[in-house]
Write an enzyme that holds these catalytic residues in place. Structure first.
Site, PDB file in Angstrom:
ATOM      1  N   GLY A 156       0.813  -1.209   0.000  1.00  0.00           N
ATOM      2  CA  GLY A 156       0.000   0.000   0.000  1.00  0.00           C
ATOM      3  C   GLY A 156       0.846   1.259   0.000  1.00  0.00           C
ATOM      4  O   GLY A 156       0.689   2.119  -0.836  1.00  0.00           O
ATOM      5  N   PHE A 157       1.726   1.361   0.995  1.00  0.00           N
ATOM      6  CA  PHE A 157       2.615   2.527   1.127  1.00  0.00           C
ATOM      7  C   PHE A 157       1.854   3.836   1.273  1.00  0.00           C
ATOM      8  O   PHE A 157       2.408   4.909   1.059  1.00  0.00           O
ATOM      9  CB  PHE A 157       3.616   2.590  -0.035  1.00  0.00           C
ATOM     10  CG  PHE A 157       4.338   1.291  -0.251  1.00  0.00           C
ATOM     11  CD1 PHE A 157       5.303   0.877   0.657  1.00  0.00           C
ATOM     12  CD2 PHE A 157       4.026   0.463  -1.317  1.00  0.00           C
ATOM     13  CE1 PHE A 157       5.932  -0.342   0.500  1.00  0.00           C
ATOM     14  CE2 PHE A 157       4.653  -0.754  -1.478  1.00  0.00           C
ATOM     15  CZ  PHE A 157       5.610  -1.162  -0.574  1.00  0.00           C
ATOM     16  N   ILE A 201      -1.039  -5.155   5.302  1.00  0.00           N
ATOM     17  CA  ILE A 201      -0.594  -4.778   3.951  1.00  0.00           C
ATOM     18  C   ILE A 201       0.805  -5.311   3.656  1.00  0.00           C
ATOM     19  O   ILE A 201       1.498  -4.806   2.771  1.00  0.00           O
ATOM     20  CB  ILE A 201      -0.670  -3.248   3.754  1.00  0.00           C
ATOM     21  CG1 ILE A 201       0.201  -2.514   4.791  1.00  0.00           C
ATOM     22  CG2 ILE A 201      -2.112  -2.788   3.854  1.00  0.00           C
ATOM     23  CD1 ILE A 201       0.318  -1.006   4.507  1.00  0.00           C
ATOM     24  N   ARG A 258       8.681  -0.656  22.399  1.00  0.00           N
ATOM     25  CA  ARG A 258       8.868  -2.104  22.443  1.00  0.00           C
ATOM     26  C   ARG A 258       8.732  -2.694  21.037  1.00  0.00           C
ATOM     27  O   ARG A 258       7.821  -2.321  20.283  1.00  0.00           O
ATOM     28  CB  ARG A 258       7.814  -2.721  23.357  1.00  0.00           C
ATOM     29  CG  ARG A 258       7.897  -4.220  23.439  1.00  0.00           C
ATOM     30  CD  ARG A 258       6.738  -4.729  24.279  1.00  0.00           C
ATOM     31  NE  ARG A 258       6.655  -6.176  24.213  1.00  0.00           N
ATOM     32  CZ  ARG A 258       5.500  -6.842  24.190  1.00  0.00           C
ATOM     33  NH1 ARG A 258       4.364  -6.190  24.251  1.00  0.00           N
ATOM     34  NH2 ARG A 258       5.501  -8.154  24.121  1.00  0.00           N
ATOM     35  N   ILE A 259       9.620  -3.588  20.704  1.00  0.00           N
ATOM     36  CA  ILE A 259       9.593  -4.275  19.408  1.00  0.00           C
ATOM     37  C   ILE A 259       8.980  -5.654  19.630  1.00  0.00           C
ATOM     38  O   ILE A 259       9.589  -6.514  20.267  1.00  0.00           O
ATOM     39  CB  ILE A 259      11.021  -4.389  18.839  1.00  0.00           C
ATOM     40  CG1 ILE A 259      11.660  -2.994  18.700  1.00  0.00           C
ATOM     41  CG2 ILE A 259      11.014  -5.129  17.510  1.00  0.00           C
ATOM     42  CD1 ILE A 259      10.898  -2.018  17.823  1.00  0.00           C
ATOM     43  N   GLN A 308      10.816  -4.338   8.342  1.00  0.00           N
ATOM     44  CA  GLN A 308      10.121  -3.077   8.119  1.00  0.00           C
ATOM     45  C   GLN A 308      11.132  -1.936   8.004  1.00  0.00           C
ATOM     46  O   GLN A 308      11.009  -1.056   7.161  1.00  0.00           O
ATOM     47  CB  GLN A 308       9.154  -2.841   9.286  1.00  0.00           C
ATOM     48  CG  GLN A 308       8.058  -1.862   9.010  1.00  0.00           C
ATOM     49  CD  GLN A 308       7.139  -2.313   7.903  1.00  0.00           C
ATOM     50  OE1 GLN A 308       7.077  -3.484   7.553  1.00  0.00           O
ATOM     51  NE2 GLN A 308       6.433  -1.374   7.315  1.00  0.00           N
ATOM     52  N   LYS A 340       5.671   1.880  19.787  1.00  0.00           N
ATOM     53  CA  LYS A 340       5.496   3.083  18.978  1.00  0.00           C
ATOM     54  C   LYS A 340       5.358   2.590  17.533  1.00  0.00           C
ATOM     55  O   LYS A 340       5.599   1.426  17.250  1.00  0.00           O
ATOM     56  CB  LYS A 340       6.725   3.971  19.075  1.00  0.00           C
ATOM     57  CG  LYS A 340       7.044   4.476  20.476  1.00  0.00           C
ATOM     58  CD  LYS A 340       8.283   5.357  20.426  1.00  0.00           C
ATOM     59  CE  LYS A 340       8.635   5.887  21.797  1.00  0.00           C
ATOM     60  NZ  LYS A 340       9.793   6.810  21.725  1.00  0.00           N
ATOM     61  N   GLU A 389       6.905   3.389   9.175  1.00  0.00           N
ATOM     62  CA  GLU A 389       7.392   4.344   8.179  1.00  0.00           C
ATOM     63  C   GLU A 389       8.717   4.995   8.540  1.00  0.00           C
ATOM     64  O   GLU A 389       9.406   5.542   7.688  1.00  0.00           O
ATOM     65  CB  GLU A 389       6.333   5.440   7.987  1.00  0.00           C
ATOM     66  CG  GLU A 389       5.009   4.873   7.548  1.00  0.00           C
ATOM     67  CD  GLU A 389       3.872   5.877   7.635  1.00  0.00           C
ATOM     68  OE1 GLU A 389       3.657   6.576   6.646  1.00  0.00           O
ATOM     69  OE2 GLU A 389       3.212   5.953   8.683  1.00  0.00           O
TER      70      GLU A 389
HETATM   71 MO1  MOS Z   1       1.356   5.292   5.497  1.00  0.00          MO
HETATM   72  S1  MOS Z   1       1.561   6.840   4.143  1.00  0.00           S
HETATM   73  O1  MOS Z   1       0.462   6.093   6.705  1.00  0.00           O
HETATM   74  O2  MOS Z   1       0.533   4.066   4.699  1.00  0.00           O
END
Ligand code: MOS
Length: 760
Positions: free
Chosen positions: A237-238, A464, A651-652, A661, A723, A727
């Site tokens: 999606g991005f 996604i 936390r991961i 990611q 968190k 992105e």
């Molecule tokens: Mo991202 S631009 O919030 O899919």
């Protein structure tokens, strides 16, 4: 295993494989374009070949009699479609085929429906359209295109910038530009629409099924319950899938017209005009500092391009308002409307562009001061939120710098420009800091434990490709004390509990918290069932008194006393027990706008929104990016040879997926720095590089080994300590690379992507 109520045990959780990995590699995972229905017909689109004007004449006669064609739909016979409700963050574009007006090249002007995709595509080419062409506005420099203040978002004034600038010992300034980019998810966006009476079902490529449902319902005048959106798998999606798009409405319109299911898959060129893009931007930035590197003033203006209709807000200067401790800041966003296709958020939207300008100009300042770039950033560390003075919920940016410098070997860097060489190559080391933010929406989930002791979780979110199925399965398994393979997670269906979009880097916080809360509620339901049960060792236990592990609840004070979920259900004659639960963003009082982003961004409202009762500002992720670049001074060739990416993501939950990611984000950042640019033909407004052959993205040969590390603490703003990290990996990469280029060559790059001609 874990207790239900214990704080998250470790910062970095186990890197388990994707629970849907087997489905994906065997082809069993069904993406929207993989679904077929009996009697299905196919739609193909005809797009405008002008960027501004009106349709003078449409001749569909030849198309209508072409083999297999069952309908040709244009604005002359589409009928009225209604506008969706106002949505500030993801405004629906105007409904398609409503009039003869054209506002961008690529706008849909007709749709052909036929028995096969090939027949539809062939017939679409027979639709003849003549236009009355107007002069389009295609570039921000066009005198017809005026920048207007962006009504949503940043217009911040802190302190007295003018006075501070005038008195400052050192100033730097620059104009920065970034290019338009196109999301290129591999999965072509597809809608398969099917009507049953007045009930509409669509299989849809989206990150935001509930928005698509709302828009389709509005378009056709239906109650939302009459529309079902299914998106069990989405091929990327991005950000393109955050908004709703006209093709989805057209597929439903076609299915209604021909009384058959209709599939509409966008072609790759259509993906360049039909599902949004990252806007090009122009930024003016000026920074003033003392000789010892204390920032005294920042002025930042960001202008993004927009289409003629509604577009998502684009607060480029957001991070500038909160990234550094600076007493005097002005920041504002403008936009300029052009005859271009709609804008959408694209991975780390606006933050990535703003970061490029800010971190590049800080680098420039570091040379002017003769100061190490990391030292300059540390001297201006925003230990508290600079606008409100409140502490951050958590912040480990300092640790990002430290760990990054260590892993990269920053201490071995020769500070002088052009001082490092590798044969004919000039070598440069650049870095950038990252202050990110995430958006968290309200979210609901449902959890069931069945008589065999397995659990079923559900929520109408999407995965996604980020790993939502897997991470949510892990979080549920943790609270319920089940093995991961005893938990099944269902998503991608608007009949499931309502979830927010997979976007804004906020779904893990929103859905993960909802899953956590729902599972806690489910354990409480089990305890309620045995509350007065004389046969239960858990009789009278509150949730604090029990430990969940291996499918059992046992007493915290006596690990030998407990029983399994299955035993409880069986003894009480229950087939299963279900609980519903939800989560809310940390600042419920900020409403639907952008949660923490609003608190951080809308300066003078900041404290009001945070509220006197709140002790901290919810923090997003932080990061430090380090790049080693090599430049061939004779050929202008740029190579990235090393990248270190350190992130405070709270936390991961799943280290393996989180690393993926971050690597993906870094590759996107390399693309932003060096390759990606959606080119508009200046005469016609046509996208000139609308194929994957012409639109360059970073490929394996462009990407070095990427060293990813995580630092920080679980964030206390949500029960699972996370968190958003969806992105943040992209942010800072372009500035680190451009700063490395300066270090290698003495050339300050202020325009992305960095091309060979800029380096010759
Ligand atoms: Mo991202 S631009 O919030 O899919």
């Amino acid at each position: 295993m874990t207790t239900t109520m214990e704080a998250p045990p470790t910062l970095v959780g186990p890197g388990i494989d994707r629970v849907d990995g087997r489905l994906k590699v065997t082809g069993a995972a069904r993406y929207p374009s993989d679904f077929s229905l009996p009697e299905m017909a196919y739609a193909a689109l005809v797009r405008s070949t002008i960027a501004a004007g009106t349709i003078a004449r449409l001749d569909t006669a030849r198309a209508a009699v072409a083999p297999g064609v069952v309908a040709v739909i244009t604005h002359e016979n589409a009928g009225q479609l209604h506008k969706g409700r106002r949505n500030m963050v993801f405004p629906p574009p105007p409904p398609p085929l409503q009039d003869a007006k054209i506002s961008y090249h690529g706008q849909y002007v007709a749709m052909v429906v036929a028995g096969t995709r090939q027949q539809a595509a062939a017939a679409a080419r027979l639709v003849e359209v003549t236009y009355d062409r107007d002069e389009p506005a295609l570039s921000p420099e066009d005198p017809a295109a005026k920048p207007r203040s962006n009504p949503y978002f940043i217009n911040l004034k802190r302190g007295n910038v003018k006075e501070a600038m005038a008195k400052a010992a050192v100033t730097v300034e620059g104009t920065f530009t970034t290019s338009a980019q196109t999301h290129n998810p591999l999965g072509p966006f597809t809608t398969l629409a099917h009507w049953d009476g007045d009930t509409l079902t669509v299989y849809e490529s989206t990150q935001n099924p509930f928005l698509v449902r709302a828009v389709l319902a509005a378009s056709f005048g239906l109650a939302e319950e009459k529309v079902r959106v299914l998106s069990p798998f989405v091929g990327g999606g991005f950000g393109a899938g955050l908004r709703s798009w006209p093709h989805s409405i057209l597929a439903a319109l076609a299915a209604r017209a021909v009384k058959r299911p209709v599939r509409l898959s966008l072609t790759r060129p259509e993906m360049f005009t039909g599902i949004g893009r990252r806007p090009s931007t122009v930024q003016h930035l000026k920074i003033a500092a003392t000789r010892d590197g204390k920032l005294v003033a920042i002025d930042h203006e960001g202008t993004s391009t927009a289409s003629m209709h509604s577009d998502s807000p684009y607060p480029i200067t957001l991070a500038t308002t909160m990234a550094y401790a600076c007493p005097n800041v002005t920041a504002r966003d403008k936009r300029v409307r052009l005859n271009i296709p709609p804008i959408a958020h694209m991975r780390a939207p606006f933050i990535a562009e703003g970061n490029f300008a800010l971190e590049s100009l800080l680098d420039e300042l570091s040379y002017k001061l003769g100061m190490d770039p990391i030292e300059l950033r540390l001297r201006n560390y925003a230990a508290v939120h600079p606008q409100t003075g409140l502490p951050w919920s958590s912040k480990a940016l300092r640790e990002c710098y430290e760990a990054g410098a260590e892993r990269f070997g920053w201490a071995q860097r020769e500070p002088a420009v052009g001082a490092m060489r590798d044969g004919r190559w000039l070598v440069g080391h650049g870095m950038a800091g990252v202050t990110f933010t995430h958006y968290q929406g309200k979210c609901q989930a449902r959890a069931t434990i069945r008589h065999d002791g397995t659990a079923h979780l559900s929520s109408g979110a999407t995965d996604i490709g980020t790993g939502t199925y897997t991470v949510m399965t892990q979080l549920a398994a943790e609270v319920l004390g089940l093995k991961v393979n005893r938990v099944e997670f269902e998503l991608g269906d608007t009949r499931l509990p309502r979830a927010p979009e997979a976007g804004g880097s906020g779904l893990t916080a929103a859905l993960g918290s909802a899953v956590h809360n729902t599972c806690v509620a489910l354990v409480q339901r089990f305890l309620a069932v045995v509350a007065d049960d004389p046969d239960s060792p858990l009789r009278g236990c509150a949730i604090e008194d029990v430990v969940a592990s291996d499918g059992r609840l046992t007493r915290g004070d006596d690990g030998s006393r407990g029983e399994s979920y299955a035993e409880i259900l069986q003894r009480h004659g229950l087939d299963e027990l279900t609980a519903d639960g939800d989560s809310a963003p940390p600042r419920a009082d900020t409403g639907v706008l952008v949660g923490s982003l609003v608190v951080a961004g809308l300066g003078r409202f900041g404290r009001k929104l945070v509220g006197a009762s709140h002790a901290a500002v919810p923090a997003g992720a932080y990061g430090a990016r380090f790049a080693e670049v090599k430049v061939d001074p004779e050929l202008g060739v740029l190579r990235i040879t090393r990248i270190v990416s350190v992130t405070d993501g709270g936390r991961i939950v799943n280290e393996k997926l989180a690393r993926s990611q971050l690597i993906g984000g870094t590759v996107g950042g390399i693309g932003m720095a060096m390759f990606e640019e959606t080119v508009t033909d200046p005469g016609s407004g046509r996208v000139a590089n609308a194929t994957l052959g012409d639109y360059l993205v970073a490929v394996n040969a462009d990407v070095p080994d990427i060293d990813v590390a995580f630092v920080g603490e679980p964030d206390p703003e949500n029960p699972i300590g996370v968190k958003g990290i969806g992105e943040v990996g992209l942010v800072g990469v372009a500035a680190a690379i451009a700063n490395g280029v300066y270090h290698a060559t003495g050339r300050r790059i202020r325009s992305l992507p960095i091309t060979i001609s800029q380096l010759l």
